[in-house]
Scaffold this active site. Structure first.
Site, short mmCIF file in Angstrom:
data_model
loop_
_atom_site.label_atom_id
_atom_site.label_comp_id
_atom_site.label_asym_id
_atom_site.label_seq_id
_atom_site.Cartn_x
_atom_site.Cartn_y
_atom_site.Cartn_z
N ARG A 137 0.82 -1.22 0.00
CA ARG A 137 0.00 0.00 0.00
C ARG A 137 0.85 1.26 0.00
O ARG A 137 0.34 2.35 -0.25
CB ARG A 137 -0.99 -0.03 1.17
CG ARG A 137 -2.07 1.02 1.09
CD ARG A 137 -3.29 0.69 1.93
NE ARG A 137 -2.96 0.21 3.25
CZ ARG A 137 -2.46 0.97 4.23
NH1 ARG A 137 -2.25 2.25 4.05
NH2 ARG A 137 -2.21 0.43 5.42
N TYR B 164 -14.60 12.04 -19.64
CA TYR B 164 -14.97 10.63 -19.45
C TYR B 164 -16.10 10.53 -18.41
O TYR B 164 -16.06 11.20 -17.36
CB TYR B 164 -13.74 9.82 -19.02
CG TYR B 164 -14.11 8.47 -18.50
CD1 TYR B 164 -14.71 7.53 -19.33
CD2 TYR B 164 -13.88 8.12 -17.18
CE1 TYR B 164 -15.09 6.29 -18.85
CE2 TYR B 164 -14.25 6.88 -16.69
CZ TYR B 164 -14.85 5.97 -17.53
OH TYR B 164 -15.23 4.75 -17.05
N ASP C 147 -5.92 13.73 -18.69
CA ASP C 147 -6.20 12.30 -18.87
C ASP C 147 -5.73 11.93 -20.28
O ASP C 147 -6.35 12.31 -21.27
CB ASP C 147 -7.71 12.07 -18.69
CG ASP C 147 -8.10 10.60 -18.78
OD1 ASP C 147 -7.33 9.83 -19.41
OD2 ASP C 147 -9.16 10.23 -18.25
N LYS D 84 -6.62 0.58 -20.60
CA LYS D 84 -6.79 0.76 -22.04
C LYS D 84 -5.47 0.45 -22.77
O LYS D 84 -5.04 -0.68 -22.74
CB LYS D 84 -7.30 2.19 -22.31
CG LYS D 84 -8.53 2.56 -21.46
CD LYS D 84 -9.69 1.64 -21.74
CE LYS D 84 -10.96 1.95 -20.98
NZ LYS D 84 -10.90 2.14 -19.55
N1 PLP Z 1 -10.31 7.91 -18.50
C1 PLP Z 1 -10.79 7.52 -19.69
C2 PLP Z 1 -10.59 8.41 -20.87
C3 PLP Z 1 -11.45 6.30 -19.82
O1 PLP Z 1 -11.92 5.93 -21.02
C4 PLP Z 1 -11.64 5.49 -18.67
C5 PLP Z 1 -12.37 4.21 -18.74
O2 PLP Z 1 -13.04 3.91 -19.70
C6 PLP Z 1 -11.16 5.94 -17.44
C7 PLP Z 1 -10.49 7.15 -17.40
C8 PLP Z 1 -11.37 5.15 -16.18
O3 PLP Z 1 -10.51 4.06 -16.14
P1 PLP Z 1 -10.82 2.69 -15.36
O4 PLP Z 1 -12.00 2.07 -15.99
O5 PLP Z 1 -9.54 1.95 -15.53
O6 PLP Z 1 -11.08 3.06 -13.93
#
Ligand code: PLP
Length: 390
Positions: free
Chosen positions: A48, A102, A174, A199
């Site tokens: 952790r 997102y 992001d 991803k």
């Molecule tokens: N950011 C983007 C652009 C995403 O497409 C996603 C998930 O689809 C996330 C963040 C969140 O990621 P996680 O599903 O790994 O928590």
């Protein structure tokens, strides 16, 4: 592997790796221990605390790919996003989010921020002026996402990072859709880069993970909160992610090439009314994407012409799988209306430019001709079925 001149694929394969001193194996050994000695050691290790040997190796690998000083790895992209945001936001602070965001990040803000006394604004659009217009006296963070989901709009990263610096704010981006292969926001002036490693970094649709990258000081601040929240990744998955990233450069470049060819093919198809891909000259942000991205990515969206049913089309596909997530080596497709944006009203979807016929296509590494054949066959079938109905 800290040499700044080391090229992408070499970094993917070797950055951060652990040496197998015992058996001289070619890959990082996996240390699954959750318990380490506390006496006569340089570092007191505990999972952790983000400091098991494999977590440190993977963090070095991801930091090197994003040209950051340090990284931390989390149990999901949302764990990375929420920990990064909450590390820099306190009761009474304000944060500016890009409008195209997102859905999970949007839900975090809408469902959790009020109870912590954190206020927020969403920009009118992705233009730098839209970010500046939202800044208040108590603003602490600007949060960007480019290319955006699902319409692949592009935000001027250098310009927004400059605005953040001018106002003494932390900028976060992001970078999930681009991946470090196609875009390095830290080089463009961003403070903190975030990934859903679920991803492209994972790339095989079998890992849930997240990462943050930035300067030593910024990552140490995120670490202070992260160790208390405890959203760590198990070391087996950490090891698997390090293995997956070895092919990141090869995979993403193949996906870039396929996506560009498929975008061009779809743009010319009479049954397709619109294609959204930043690598097409017809994309309104093509010049900006060329300026700040090294490749245009493997994600594109398109709309079927009026009268063709997107749901039927997806059912007729044989190779491309209808699927919620994205960025695997296999091609997948989703309907934002039925998945990521299902909770919005029809009116709100319209305002965001998301039609019922819009499809988000995550292009994989299969041979282009097979993907083209699959789409052609499904379009022919759905056109015939929709014509029968008229
Ligand atoms: N950011 C983007 C652009 C995403 O497409 C996603 C998930 O689809 C996330 C963040 C969140 O990621 P996680 O599903 O790994 O928590």
């Amino acid at each position: 592997m800290k040499d700044k001149k080391t090229a992408l694929n070499t970094l993917c394969v070797h950055a951060g790796e652990l040496e197998d001193k015992q058996f001289k194996g070619a890959i990082s050994p996996l240390y699954m221990s959750t318990s380490y000695a506390f006496e006569d050691v340089d570092v007191k290790r505990y999972p952790r605390n983000f400091n098991t040997p494999n977590q440190e190796a993977l963090s070095r690998q991801i930091a090197a790919l994003e040209h950051g000083e340090k990284a931390l790895v989390f149990g999901s992209g949302m764990a990375a996003i929420s920990t990064a945001l909450m590390a820099f936001l306190h009761h009474g602070d304000h944060v500016v989010f890009q409008k195209a965001l997102y859905g999970g990040t949007f839900n975090l803000v809408m469902e959790e921020f009020d109870k912590f006394g954190i206020t927020y604004s969403f920009t009118q659009g992705p233009a730098p002026e839209d970010f500046e217009a939202c800044i208040r006296e108590n603003t602490k963070v600007l949060f960007l996402e480019t290319p955006s989901n699902p319409l692949l709009s592009i935000t001027d990263v250098e310009a927004v990072a400059g605005i953040a610096r001018k106002h003494g704010l932390i900028s976060m981006l992001d970078n999930t859709f681009a991946s470090p292969v196609n875009q390095n926001p830290i080089v463009l002036g961003i403070d903190i880069v975030i990934h859903s490693a679920t991803k492209y970094l994972g790339g095989h649709s079998d890992i849930l993970a997240g990462a943050v990258v930035g300067s030593d000081a910024h990552i140490d601040k995120i670490f202070q909160l992260g160790k208390n929240l405890g959203g760590n990744l198990s070391d087996f998955t950490v090891w698997l992610l390090e293995r997956s990233i070895k092919t990141l450069g090869l995979r993403v470049k193949a996906q870039n090439r396929n996506a560009k060819k498929l975008a061009r093919f779809l743009e010319k198809h009479p049954d397709v009314s619109a294609v959204y891909y930043p690598g097409l000259k017809s994309h309104p942000d093509y010049a900006l994407a060329r300026k700040q991205m090294k490749g245009f990515g493997g994600m594109l969206s398109f709309e079927l012409r009026e009268g063709l049913d997107a749901r039927l089309f997806m059912k007729e596909l044989r190779l491309i799988k209808p699927s919620m997530s994205l960025a695997g080596v296999e091609s997948t497709i989703s309907s934002p209306m039925l998945t990521s944006h299902a909770l919005l009203s029809e009116e709100d979807r319209k305002v965001q430019g998301i039609s019922d016929e819009l499809l988000r296509f995550s292009v994989g590494i299969e041979d282009k001709k097979d993907l083209v054949n699959d789409i052609t066959r499904a379009l022919d079938k759905v056109a015939a079925r929709c014509a029968d109905k008229v």
